[in-house]
Enzyme design. Sequence first.
Site, PDB file in Angstrom:
ATOM      1  N   SER A 137     -33.556  92.300-100.888  1.00 25.35           N
ATOM      2  CA  SER A 137     -33.894  93.701-101.174  1.00 25.35           C
ATOM      3  C   SER A 137     -34.221  93.809-102.655  1.00 25.35           C
ATOM      4  CB  SER A 137     -32.721  94.622-100.820  1.00 25.35           C
ATOM      5  OG  SER A 137     -32.451  94.566 -99.442  1.00 25.35           O
ATOM      6  N   LYS A 157     -36.909  99.677 -97.202  1.00 27.50           N
ATOM      7  CA  LYS A 157     -35.503  99.323 -97.431  1.00 27.50           C
ATOM      8  C   LYS A 157     -34.876 100.237 -98.468  1.00 27.50           C
ATOM      9  CE  LYS A 157     -31.556  97.344 -97.364  1.00 27.50           C
ATOM     10  NZ  LYS A 157     -31.234  95.935 -97.643  1.00 27.50           N
ATOM     11  N   LYS A 181     -27.720  98.290-107.271  1.00 23.47           N
ATOM     12  CA  LYS A 181     -29.033  97.700-107.532  1.00 23.47           C
ATOM     13  C   LYS A 181     -30.120  98.412-106.734  1.00 23.47           C
ATOM     14  CE  LYS A 181     -30.196  94.392-105.107  1.00 23.47           C
ATOM     15  NZ  LYS A 181     -30.915  94.140-103.824  1.00 23.47           N
TER      16      LYS A 181
END
Length: 293
Positions: A94, A169, A237
Amino acid sequence: MKVGFIGLGIMGTPMAEKLIAGGHQLYANTLHQVPPELVEKGAIACATPKQVAEQADVIFIMVPDTPQVEEVLFAANGCAEAPLKNKILVDMSSISPLETKEFAKRINQLGADYLDAPVSGGEVGAKQGSLTIMVGGDEGVFGRVKPLLALMGKNITLVGGNGDGQTCKVANQIIVALTIEAVSEALIFASKAGADPARVREALMGGFASSRILEVHGERMIKRTFEPGFRISLHQKDLNLALQGAKSLALSLPNTATCQELFNLCAANGAKDLDHSALVQALEIMANHKVAG
């Protein structure tokens, strides 16, 4: 097929196992030692990503963040140092959608195809082979790789071109974070008001508020089981990618920013390596009250 897998952490190891179980020869590389259980099942350990790319026709990558993907691809002894013509690289990490588009261009120039295919479902989904996989790239390439993806996931969708899988995502992670926060608020409210949070959760599971996050992470909050399936640091993140993207698109994501601050509070109190359901701890600090225990 000869398949490569680079990055054998909490998610990568069970995903690689599914490829071996599907009858494919696996060439594996990771930052430290390739897990012995994979070698016992037939995986061939490789010292570098370059060695994986030299042997495999399709190379999967599953590492934590954008810099690690770039290193796997383009650093010394990276995949790009191997002959890549007619091969397919599939990044299941990701990472940044913008950087993904640049990585794809560079790999295409070397004669290889590139898919971004981030996943959702956590460690449980990886072990069960039930991951949701969001793919960006060429439709023909997707068709060739889909049988391999089907060994690791159930809901597999070609979203669009390179970078669109990563964009999807990021959107997923926004929804997950905000839903964890909502479940946290609800259970803290119920608990501090004197109700049994376990019974409240049970009742809510039968109504319109029901969700997979209420089911799984609500139980984690009540039972205080915060061993990581997906770490807070990794969700930080992902939300950072969302907020950076929002800035470049000139839009506001106010509740995403709030969730990031709550994750930051958790990290500041030593919880960055706990499961992201431990976001509840930030609200517990502010409420001076724990959901249970």
